[in-house]
Design a protein around this motif. Sequence first.
Motif, PDB file in Angstrom:
ATOM      1  N   LEU A 107       0.833  -1.195   0.000  1.00 39.03           N
ATOM      2  CA  LEU A 107       0.000   0.000   0.000  1.00 39.03           C
ATOM      3  C   LEU A 107       0.874   1.253   0.000  1.00 39.03           C
ATOM      4  O   LEU A 107       0.600   2.207  -0.738  1.00 39.03           O
ATOM      5  N   GLY A 145      -4.200   7.083   3.175  1.00 36.72           N
ATOM      6  CA  GLY A 145      -3.528   5.834   2.836  1.00 36.72           C
ATOM      7  C   GLY A 145      -2.465   5.431   3.833  1.00 36.72           C
ATOM      8  O   GLY A 145      -2.334   4.245   4.177  1.00 36.72           O
ATOM      9  N   ALA A 165      -2.315   2.069   6.099  1.00 36.06           N
ATOM     10  CA  ALA A 165      -1.148   1.190   6.182  1.00 36.06           C
ATOM     11  C   ALA A 165      -0.760   0.939   7.636  1.00 36.06           C
ATOM     12  O   ALA A 165      -0.431  -0.194   8.024  1.00 36.06           O
ATOM     13  N   ALA A 200      -5.789  -3.814   2.817  1.00 35.83           N
ATOM     14  CA  ALA A 200      -4.588  -3.294   2.153  1.00 35.83           C
ATOM     15  C   ALA A 200      -4.742  -3.370   0.642  1.00 35.83           C
ATOM     16  O   ALA A 200      -4.416  -2.420  -0.083  1.00 35.83           O
ATOM     17  N   CYS A 236      -5.019  -0.360  -2.071  1.00 36.82           N
ATOM     18  CA  CYS A 236      -4.158  -0.237  -3.255  1.00 36.82           C
ATOM     19  C   CYS A 236      -4.989   0.073  -4.496  1.00 36.82           C
ATOM     20  O   CYS A 236      -4.624   0.936  -5.306  1.00 36.82           O
TER      21      CYS A 236
END
Length: 203
Positions: A14, A94, A98, A123, A127
Amino acid sequence: MPLEETVPVTADDLDAALSSVVTALRPATNRNWSVPAGDLEWDCWHTAEHVGDCLLSFAGQLIARPEQRFTRFMANANQDASPAEVLEFAEVGGRLLAASVRASGPEVRAYHPAGLADPEGFAAMGCVEALVHGDDIARGLGLTLDPPRDVCARVLARLHPEQARELAGEEPWAALRWATGRIELPGRPRLAQWRWHGAPLPD
């Protein structure tokens, strides 16, 4: 490699996906982000805002772990945020996802409409949100996104196992874009509808 031997999607994947998006888009933050993002109805600014909200929502799922609903919040960028600032908002979402993936054990499950997902699933979905919408924005701004192909291959195998088998000979980024309804491939029309597999594959 056989699907069952595919390396899991991780928080590092990610991070790599996010970095590729930020690297591609940051040089264009002085441009007009009110133009459409690729073929979407959203403009580039609101597409980036959507990415930040979506990834923060996924992080919230892993923290709260509801089994039948999304956590009850929506995250928005300030309406006067510049393109650079709304891109920062997307990246923050993001990076927090993560961190939540890293902090969650493999036994964790949380609600998603595509299946009760584990940290790997979130995850992988993160992505896709970052890469596909990052590509939408890039195309709207006349740019090209160049994501890590190994990440694309792992994400495709995790979220779209049947398509991964069918598209084993295709370039991974093209295959992922086809599986998410963005492009057509030779002999394969563009998908009008698609759905990923959020739950762990053995489930």
